[in-house]
Design a protein around this motif. Structure first.
Motif, PDB file in Angstrom:
ATOM      1  N   GLY A 138       0.797  -1.226   0.000  1.00  4.04           N
ATOM      2  CA  GLY A 138       0.000   0.000   0.000  1.00  4.04           C
ATOM      3  C   GLY A 138       0.828   1.273   0.000  1.00  4.04           C
ATOM      4  N   TYR A 139       2.147   1.155  -0.140  1.00  6.37           N
ATOM      5  CA  TYR A 139       3.003   2.350  -0.209  1.00  6.37           C
ATOM      6  C   TYR A 139       3.004   2.897  -1.628  1.00  6.37           C
ATOM      7  CZ  TYR A 139       4.829   2.023   4.515  1.00  6.37           C
ATOM      8  OH  TYR A 139       4.947   2.031   5.881  1.00  6.37           O
ATOM      9  N   GLN A 161       6.259   6.403   1.556  1.00  2.93           N
ATOM     10  CA  GLN A 161       5.034   7.072   1.990  1.00  2.93           C
ATOM     11  C   GLN A 161       3.838   6.177   1.704  1.00  2.93           C
ATOM     12  OE1 GLN A 161       4.492  10.890   0.145  1.00  2.93           O
ATOM     13  NE2 GLN A 161       2.674  11.365   1.350  1.00  2.93           N
ATOM     14  N   GLU A 162       3.016   5.991   2.699  1.00  2.79           N
ATOM     15  CA  GLU A 162       1.819   5.174   2.507  1.00  2.79           C
ATOM     16  C   GLU A 162       0.853   5.868   1.559  1.00  2.79           C
ATOM     17  OE1 GLU A 162       0.087   2.945   5.795  1.00  2.79           O
ATOM     18  OE2 GLU A 162       1.725   3.722   7.045  1.00  2.79           O
TER      19      GLU A 162
END
Length: 157
Positions: free
Chosen positions: A50-51, A63-64
């Protein structure tokens, strides 16, 4: 007696095979030659867990991504921090997608796939590489001049 020994041997072999399969699925460590890995490694239903793959390049950070900005590419779902990063990825996914399907580059150099820590990453020659952890990342970086990337490419193809 011989038939009984053969039956026991087959049961043991079956249990061993099932055990190996379960281990490889849980740990997500698979020999590349088995060809049982997905084209893109996913965790929690998303590539890179999910980054945002574009953030590594543009922000220099892991960063997500947001639920709001998603796309599907290469058989995987991808998240992004904002619409700008989503659009950049859509226009050139090969530029931003991590090498070797997002699997640990060091593991690929050894002939395996392994899950990654999205915070263990490195960009080399405009390519994103992911790693199982920071120690593995440092080991891989130390071997770049020795041809570790070529080993990865040979094993991946």
């Amino acid at each position: 007696m011989r038939r009984k020994m053969m039956t026991i041997a087959l049961i043991v072999l079956g249990v061993l095979i099932v055990g190996i399969f379960i281990f490889t699925r849980v740990k997500q460590v698979n020999p590349l030659g088995w060809s049982i890995h997905d084209p893109v490694q996913q965790s929690a239903g998303f590539a890179i867990g999910g980054y945002d793959p574009v953030a590594y390049f543009n922000n220099g950070t892991a960063q997500e991504g947001s639920e709001e900005y998603q796309t599907n590419w290469g058989g995987a779902n991808w998240k992004f921090a904002n619409s700008v990063n989503l659009d950049a990825f859509k226009s050139s996914p090969e530029k931003y997608a991590p090498q070797f399907g997002g699997y640990c580059a060091f593991a690929v150099s050894k002939g395996f796939t392994a899950k990654v820590d999205p915070k263990a990453w490195h960009i080399h020659d405009d390519n994103l590489y992911l790693f199982a952890d920071q120690k593995v990342k440092q080991d891989w970086i130390a071997q770049v001049e020795e041809g570790v990337i070529q080993k990865c490419e040979k094993n991946w193809n």
